[in-house]
Design an enzyme around this catalytic site. Structure first.
Site, PDB file in Angstrom:
ATOM      1  N   CYS A  25       0.836  -1.193   0.000  1.00  0.00           N
ATOM      2  CA  CYS A  25       0.000   0.000   0.000  1.00  0.00           C
ATOM      3  C   CYS A  25       0.877   1.253   0.000  1.00  0.00           C
ATOM      4  O   CYS A  25       2.103   1.167   0.027  1.00  0.00           O
ATOM      5  CB  CYS A  25      -0.926   0.005   1.214  1.00  0.00           C
ATOM      6  SG  CYS A  25      -0.032   0.021   2.788  1.00  0.00           S
ATOM      7  N   CYS A  28       3.460   1.662   2.705  1.00  0.00           N
ATOM      8  CA  CYS A  28       4.701   0.900   2.463  1.00  0.00           C
ATOM      9  C   CYS A  28       5.658   1.736   1.630  1.00  0.00           C
ATOM     10  O   CYS A  28       6.873   1.767   1.893  1.00  0.00           O
ATOM     11  CB  CYS A  28       4.402  -0.402   1.737  1.00  0.00           C
ATOM     12  SG  CYS A  28       3.361  -1.557   2.638  1.00  0.00           S
ATOM     13  N   CYS A  94      42.917 -20.468 -18.457  1.00  0.00           N
ATOM     14  CA  CYS A  94      42.996 -21.804 -17.885  1.00  0.00           C
ATOM     15  C   CYS A  94      42.066 -21.914 -16.694  1.00  0.00           C
ATOM     16  O   CYS A  94      41.411 -20.948 -16.292  1.00  0.00           O
ATOM     17  CB  CYS A  94      44.429 -22.138 -17.468  1.00  0.00           C
ATOM     18  SG  CYS A  94      45.050 -21.035 -16.184  1.00  0.00           S
ATOM     19  N   CYS A  97      42.367 -19.482 -13.793  1.00  0.00           N
ATOM     20  CA  CYS A  97      41.751 -18.166 -14.027  1.00  0.00           C
ATOM     21  C   CYS A  97      40.277 -18.191 -13.596  1.00  0.00           C
ATOM     22  O   CYS A  97      39.770 -17.241 -12.995  1.00  0.00           O
ATOM     23  CB  CYS A  97      41.830 -17.792 -15.505  1.00  0.00           C
ATOM     24  SG  CYS A  97      43.497 -17.674 -16.164  1.00  0.00           S
ATOM     25  N   ASP A 515       3.253 -39.298 -16.204  1.00  0.00           N
ATOM     26  CA  ASP A 515       1.852 -38.905 -16.086  1.00  0.00           C
ATOM     27  C   ASP A 515       1.115 -39.517 -17.280  1.00  0.00           C
ATOM     28  O   ASP A 515       1.726 -39.797 -18.316  1.00  0.00           O
ATOM     29  CB  ASP A 515       1.754 -37.373 -16.108  1.00  0.00           C
ATOM     30  CG  ASP A 515       0.319 -36.899 -16.094  1.00  0.00           C
ATOM     31  OD1 ASP A 515      -0.463 -37.426 -15.295  1.00  0.00           O
ATOM     32  OD2 ASP A 515      -0.013 -36.014 -16.909  1.00  0.00           O
ATOM     33  N   ASP A 714       3.215 -32.728 -17.757  1.00  0.00           N
ATOM     34  CA  ASP A 714       2.933 -31.633 -18.681  1.00  0.00           C
ATOM     35  C   ASP A 714       3.550 -30.313 -18.241  1.00  0.00           C
ATOM     36  O   ASP A 714       3.431 -29.306 -18.923  1.00  0.00           O
ATOM     37  CB  ASP A 714       1.424 -31.476 -18.904  1.00  0.00           C
ATOM     38  CG  ASP A 714       0.683 -31.054 -17.632  1.00  0.00           C
ATOM     39  OD1 ASP A 714       1.348 -30.708 -16.640  1.00  0.00           O
ATOM     40  OD2 ASP A 714      -0.553 -31.077 -17.643  1.00  0.00           O
ATOM     41  N   ASP A 718       1.481 -30.919 -13.141  1.00  0.00           N
ATOM     42  CA  ASP A 718       2.319 -31.853 -12.396  1.00  0.00           C
ATOM     43  C   ASP A 718       3.498 -31.156 -11.724  1.00  0.00           C
ATOM     44  O   ASP A 718       4.503 -31.803 -11.428  1.00  0.00           O
ATOM     45  CB  ASP A 718       2.841 -32.938 -13.343  1.00  0.00           C
ATOM     46  CG  ASP A 718       1.711 -33.734 -13.975  1.00  0.00           C
ATOM     47  OD1 ASP A 718       0.884 -34.261 -13.224  1.00  0.00           O
ATOM     48  OD2 ASP A 718       1.653 -33.804 -15.211  1.00  0.00           O
TER      49      ASP A 718
END
Length: 830
Positions: A25, A28, A94, A97, A515, A714, A718
Site C-alpha cells: 500500500c 509501504c 585456464c 583463471c 503422467d 505436462d 504436475d
C-alpha cells in the site's frame, strides 16, 4: 593524493534502480522512501508501488553504496530480490583463471552465487551487488569484463567480433613466431642432430655469431607474438595469483635469460654449463600459440548451436500498416501487429493465424520433421518455416518473449551452469598453478644439488619443462566444452536442459515415472470406436448421435460432435432434448426418437445389448467405457470415447526398457483405465487415482524402491511431482518452454524425447569423464617425467619443447573429443 573524486567499488554516482518486494500500500511506499533517504549520499528517492521499484538519485558528486540501500530496505521490513547478472570476461586462459574470477566475485558484498565458464567466457552472478562492483572486482583480479544485456535474438555481435579478431591475431602471431623460430631451430637443433650441419655452422657461421643470430630472432619472438604471455602472466605473478600465462612467462624467460648470460657473459657460468636454449623459448611460444589458435577455432565450433538458433530468426517482417504490407526489421514489430507470411518464408515472430491455410515446418521447435497444418486460430512460432500457402497472422510475442528467444535463453543458462562433477576440478585447480611453481622450484633445487654435470643446465631445463607441461588448460576446458556441445545438440533435437545439473543427474535415473493424460495420451477425449448394428448406416447413426450430444457440454459429448464435424457430416437439428440423470440423454431428430446412454439405460428402454457383448468386453479391457445409441426404439450402435495413446508412446517405452529402466505410470485417472493402458504399453508399475500431493508420495516410494526417479509430466498440472523428482521433464509444451518446475523441457509432444534426453545425458557425461581423465592423467603422469624422474633409471629427460607441444595437444584433444558430441545420434528419430 586527492581521493575526493574516487568511486569506491560497490558505490554509484548514477541513478540506482532497486526492485523491492513486500509493498502492499501507499504507507509501504512512504516507509521505503523514508528508509532510503537516510542512506548517506542520497538526494532523492521515488518508489513506485505498481512496478515495485525504487529509483535513487545520489546527491551532487557524491556516491551511494548499493549495499547500504539494500540494508536500509531490509531493515524497513521489505526485500530486495536477488538479480542475475551476466558478464563477459576477457583474458581467462585456464582453469586457475576461472577459480580466481569466481573467488573475486564471491568476495563482493551482496553476491550469493557466482559461476564462471571458461568455454563461454562468461560469469553468471546472482545477488544484490551492483554491476559496477562486480566489474571492479574482476578488474582487480587482472581480467577485463563487461555487462551483457538480457539475451536477445540479435546475439552478442560484439562478442563474436571480438572472438573473430582474437582468432585473426592468434593466427598472425603464430605465423610470425613460426617464421622467426624456424631458423633458431635449424641453427641449434640441426647442429645437435646432424654432424654435417654442425660442421657447416661452425665453419661458415661460427658458434658466437650463431648464438647472436638466435638471440636476435628469439628476442623478436618474445617481444612481438609472445608479448601477450608477459603482459598478463607477470602482473598475475606479482599479485601472487599465477596463472597459465605466468607459467609460460617464467619458463620461457628462464630459458631466454640463461641463454643470454651464456651468449654475452659466459664467464659468470660454471665451467661446462655454458649453453644456449633460445630454441626452447622460441619454439615454446610458437607451440603454445598454435594450441591457443586451435582452441579458439574449436571454441567457435562449440557455440555453433546457439549461432544456428539465432540465425533462425527472420530479419524482415511484412507488416500491414495503412492497409498495405510494408517491410520493417523484425526488431520493430510490436505485439498486435498484423503480418503477412509468404510461401517459403520464415515466420518472423510468435503469432496467431487470422487468415489463410498452410503447412509449417516446426522441426526446429519440436524436432519432428512432418509439417503441421495451420489455419485460422492456430498458433505459430517465430523462426519456423512456412511451406506453400500464404498466411496472415497477428503478433502475440516479440523480441525476448518469443519461444525462440526463450529457447536461446535456456540453452545459454544450461551452458553457463556447473555440474557437480566440476567441483572436483575446482578444488584441484585452486592450488594447481602454485603447486606447479613449487614443483618447478623443487625440481631446480634437486637437480642443482644432486644432478650430474653440468648441474645448473640440467636444473634449469627440467624446471622449465615442469612449468610448461603443467599448464591446466585441458582441466579448465574439459567440462564446459562438453556441456556446450551437448546442450546445443539437445536443443537441435528438441531437448532443452534448463539446468546443466540435469545433464549429470538424468543419466543416473533408474525409474521413469510418467503422467498419463497429455504425456502417454493425447490429453483430450476422442471418438475411438463406433460399431453399428445390422440395418444401420454409420454416417447416418453418427449424425443423429452427434445431434443429441450437441446439447451437452460433457467432454465425451464434445468429442463425438468434433469427430462428426471432422468427418464432414452435417448434424441435423433436434427438438425435445432431455437429460436423464445417471442414464443418458434423448431427443427427437427429424421427428425420430434418439437415445444415447449406458447399458442400464438401454435395459430401462427394454433393449437387449447382448449383440454388442464382445465389443463391450474388448472396450472394457482397453479401459474404455462404452455408450449405446437407440434410434426409433431399436439398438443402433455402441460408441466409445477415450483419450487415445500417442502414436510414438509404445516405441518410447520400449526404448526406455532397452536402456534398462523401470517405467511407472502415476495418474489421477481411475485404476481400471490406467491398468488397461499400462497392460497395452508394457508399463511395469501403476499408481492411479492420486491427487498432486499423492504423486509426490508416489515418487518418494518409487525412489525408495528403485533409486533416482525421472518424472515426465505436462509441466503445469504436475509441478509438485516435477519438483520432487530427481529430474523433472516437461513434455508437450511446444509454445510454453519456460516451465519453472521442470529441469528438462521436451519441445515436442512426443514421449520419444525422454529416451533421447537420457541417452544424450549419458553420452555427455561420458564425454566429460573422458576429458577429465585425459586432463588429470596427463598432468599426473607427465609432470614427474618433466621433472626428470625417469633419468636415473633410463636416462630419459623431457625437453621443454616437447613439453610445450604435449601441453598444446592436450587442450586440442579435449576440445576435439567434446566436439564429437555434435554427431550424437538419438536412439529414436522423431
Amino acid at each position: 593524493m586527492d581521493i575526493s573524486n574516487k568511486t569506491v567499488p560497490g558505490t554509484s554516482i548514477s541513478p540506482i534502480s532497486l526492485p523491492i518486494e513486500g509493498m502492499t500500500c501507499a504507507s509501504c511506499v512512504g516507509r521505503v522512501e523514508a528508509a532510503l533517504r537516510k542512506v548517506h549520499g542520497v538526494a532523492s528517492v521515488a518508489v513506485n508501488l505498481a512496478t515495485e521499484r525504487a529509483e535513487v538519485r545520489p546527491s551532487g558528486h557524491g556516491s551511494v553504496d548499493r549495499a547500504a540501500l539494500v540494508q536500509a530496505v531490509e531493515k524497513a521490513g521489505y526485500d530486495v530480490p536477488a538479480q542475475t547478472i551476466e558478464l563477459s570476461v576477457e583474458g581467462m586462459t585456464c582453469a586457475s583463471c576461472v577459480g580466481r574470477v569466481e573467488r573475486a566475485l564471491q568476495a563482493v558484498p551482496g553476491v550469493s552465487q557466482a559461476t564462471v565458464n571458461l568455454a563461454t567466457e562468461r560469469a553468471t552472478v546472482r545477488g544484490v551487488a551492483a554491476t559496477e562492483a562486480l566489474l571492479a572486482a574482476i578488474g582487480k583480479a587482472g581480467y577485463e569484463a563487461r555487462n551483457l544485456d538480457s539475451i536477445t535474438l540479435s546475439g552478442d555481435d560484439n562478442a563474436e567480433a571480438r572472438k573473430d579478431a582474437e582468432r585473426v591475431a592468434l593466427k598472425r602471431d603464430l605465423l610470425i613466431a613460426s617464421a622467426l623460430a624456424l631458423p633458431v631451430v635449424i641453427l641449434e637443433m640441426g647442429s645437435h642432430l646432424l654432424p654435417s650441419m654442425h660442421h657447416w655452422v661452425m665453419e661458415n657461421v661460427g658458434q658466437g655469431l650463431s648464438w647472436q643470430l638466435q638471440f636476435v630472432l628469439t628476442t623478436l619472438v618474445l617481444l612481438v607474438p609472445g608479448r601477450r604471455f608477459y603482459t598478463k602472466g607477470l602482473p598475475a605473478l606479482l599479485r601472487l595469483a599465477p596463472d597459465m600465462n605466468s607459467l609460460v612467462a617464467v619458463g620461457t624467460l628462464a630459458a631466454y635469460g640463461y641463454s643470454l648470460v651464456a651468449t654475452f657473459m659466459p664467464h659468470l657460468l660454471p665451467a661446462g654449463t655454458v649453453n644456449v636454449y633460445y630454441e626452447a623459448a622460441a619454439v615454446i611460444v610458437a607451440l603454445i600459440l598454435s594450441g591457443r589458435f586451435l582452441e579458439a577455432q574449436a571454441k567457435g565450433r562449440t557455440s555453433q548451436a546457439i549461432q544456428r538458433l539465432v540465425g533462425l530468426q527472420a530479419k524482415v517482417a511484412h507488416v500491414v500498416r495503412g492497409g498495405r504490407a510494408i517491410d520493417i526489421p523484425v526488431a520493430e514489430v510490436v505485439a498486435g501487429d498484423v503480418l503477412e507470411v509468404r510461401p517459403g518464408e520464415r515466420i518472423p515472430v510468435d503469432g496467431e493465424v487470422i487468415e489463410g491455410v498452410s503447412y509449417v515446418d516446426e522441426s526446429m521447435i519440436t524436432g519432428e520433421p512432418v509439417p503441421v497444418k495451420k489455419a485460422r486460430g492456430n498458433a505459430v512460432v517465430g523462426g519456423t518455416v512456412n511451406q506453400r500457402g500464404a498466411l496472415s497472422l497477428r503478433a502475440t510475442a516479440v523480441g525476448g518473449q518469443t519461444v525462440l528467444a526463450q529457447i536461446i535463453r535456456l540453452v545459454e543458462q544450461a551452458q553457463a551452469s556447473k555440474l557437480p562433477i566440476q567441483a572436483v576440478v575446482d578444488k584441484v585447480t585452486m592450488w594447481f598453478v602454485p603447486a606447479v611453481m613449487a614443483a618447478a622450484t623443487a625440481t631446480f633445487l634437486v637437480w642443482l644439488a644432486f644432478g650430474p654435470s653440468p648441474a645448473l643446465t640440467f636444473a634449469m631445463v627440467n624446471a622449465v619443462a615442469v612449468l610448461i607441461i603443467a599448464c591446466p588448460c585441458a582441466m579448465g576446458l574439459a567440462t564446459p566444452t562438453s556441456i556446450m556441445v551437448g546442450t546445443g545438440r539437445g536443443a537441435e533435437l528438441g531437448v532443452l536442459f534448463r539446468k546443466g545439473e540435469a545433464l549429470q543427474v538424468l543419466k543416473d535415473a533408474r525409474v521413469v515415472a510418467l503422467d498419463k493424460t497429455g504425456t502417454l495420451t493425447e490429453g483430450r477425449p476422442t471418438l475411438t470406436d463406433l460399431e453399428v448394428g445390422t440395418g444401420f448406416e454409420r454416417a447416418h447413426v453418427l449424425a443423429r448421435i452427434a445431434a443429441v450430444e450437441s446439447r451437452s457440454e460433457h467432454p465425451i459429448a464434445r468429442a463425438i460432435v468434433e469427430a462428426t464435424e471432422k468427418a464432414g457430416i452435417d448434424i441435423p437439428a433436434i427438438t425435445q432434448f432431455e437429460s436423464i440423470t445417471g442414464m443418458g440423454v434423448r431427443a427427437l431428430v427429424d421427428g425420430i426418437r434418439v437415445e444415447v446412454g449406458a447399458d442400464r439405460y438401454m435395459r430401462l428402454l427394454g433393449l437387449d445389448v447382448e449383440s454388442f457383448e464382445q465389443t463391450a468386453q474388448r472396450l472394457g479391457a482397453e479401459g474404455k467405457s462404452p455408450l449405446y445409441a437407440a434410434i426409433d426404439g431399436r439398438l443402433a450402435a455402441i460408441v466409445a470415447v477415450a483419450d487415445p495413446v500417442k502414436p510414438g508412446t509404445p516405441i518410447a517405452i520400449a526404448a526406455l526398457h532397452q536402456l534398462g529402466l523401470k517405467v511407472a505410470m502415476v495418474t489421477g485417472d481411475n485404476k481400471r483405465t490406467a491398468n488397461a493402458i499400462a497392460a497395452r504399453l508394457g508399463i511395469d508399475e501403476v499408481v492411479a487415482e492420486v491427487l498432486p500431493a499423492g504423486k509426490v508420495e508416489a515418487i518418494q516410494r518409487l525412489r525408495g524402491a528403485y533409486g533416482p526417479v525421472a518424472f515426465v509430466g505436462d509441466g503445469i498440472n504436475d509441478a509438485p511431482a516435477l519438483a520432487e523428482a530427481d529430474v523433472g521433464l516437461a513434455i508437450g509444451t511446444g509454445t510454453d518452454v519456460a516451465v519453472e518446475a521442470a529441469d528438462v523441457v521436451l519441445m515436442s509432444g512426443s514421449l520419444q524425447g525422454v529416451p533421447n534426453a537420457i541417452a544424450l545425458s549419458k553420452a555427455t557425461i561420458g564425454n566429460i569423464r573422458q576429458n577429465l581423465f585425459w586432463a588429470f592423467a596427463y598432468n599426473t603422469a607427465l609432470v614427474p617425467v618433466a621433472a626428470g624422474i625417469l633419468y636415473p633409471a633410463y636416462g630419459v629427460l623431457l625437453s621443454p619443447v616437447f613439453a610445450a607441444g604435449a601441453m598444446a595437444l592436450s587442450s586440442v584433444f579435449v576440445l576435439g573429443n567434446a566436439l564429437r558430441l555434435r554427431g550424437f545420434k538419438p536412439p529414436l528419430h522423431e
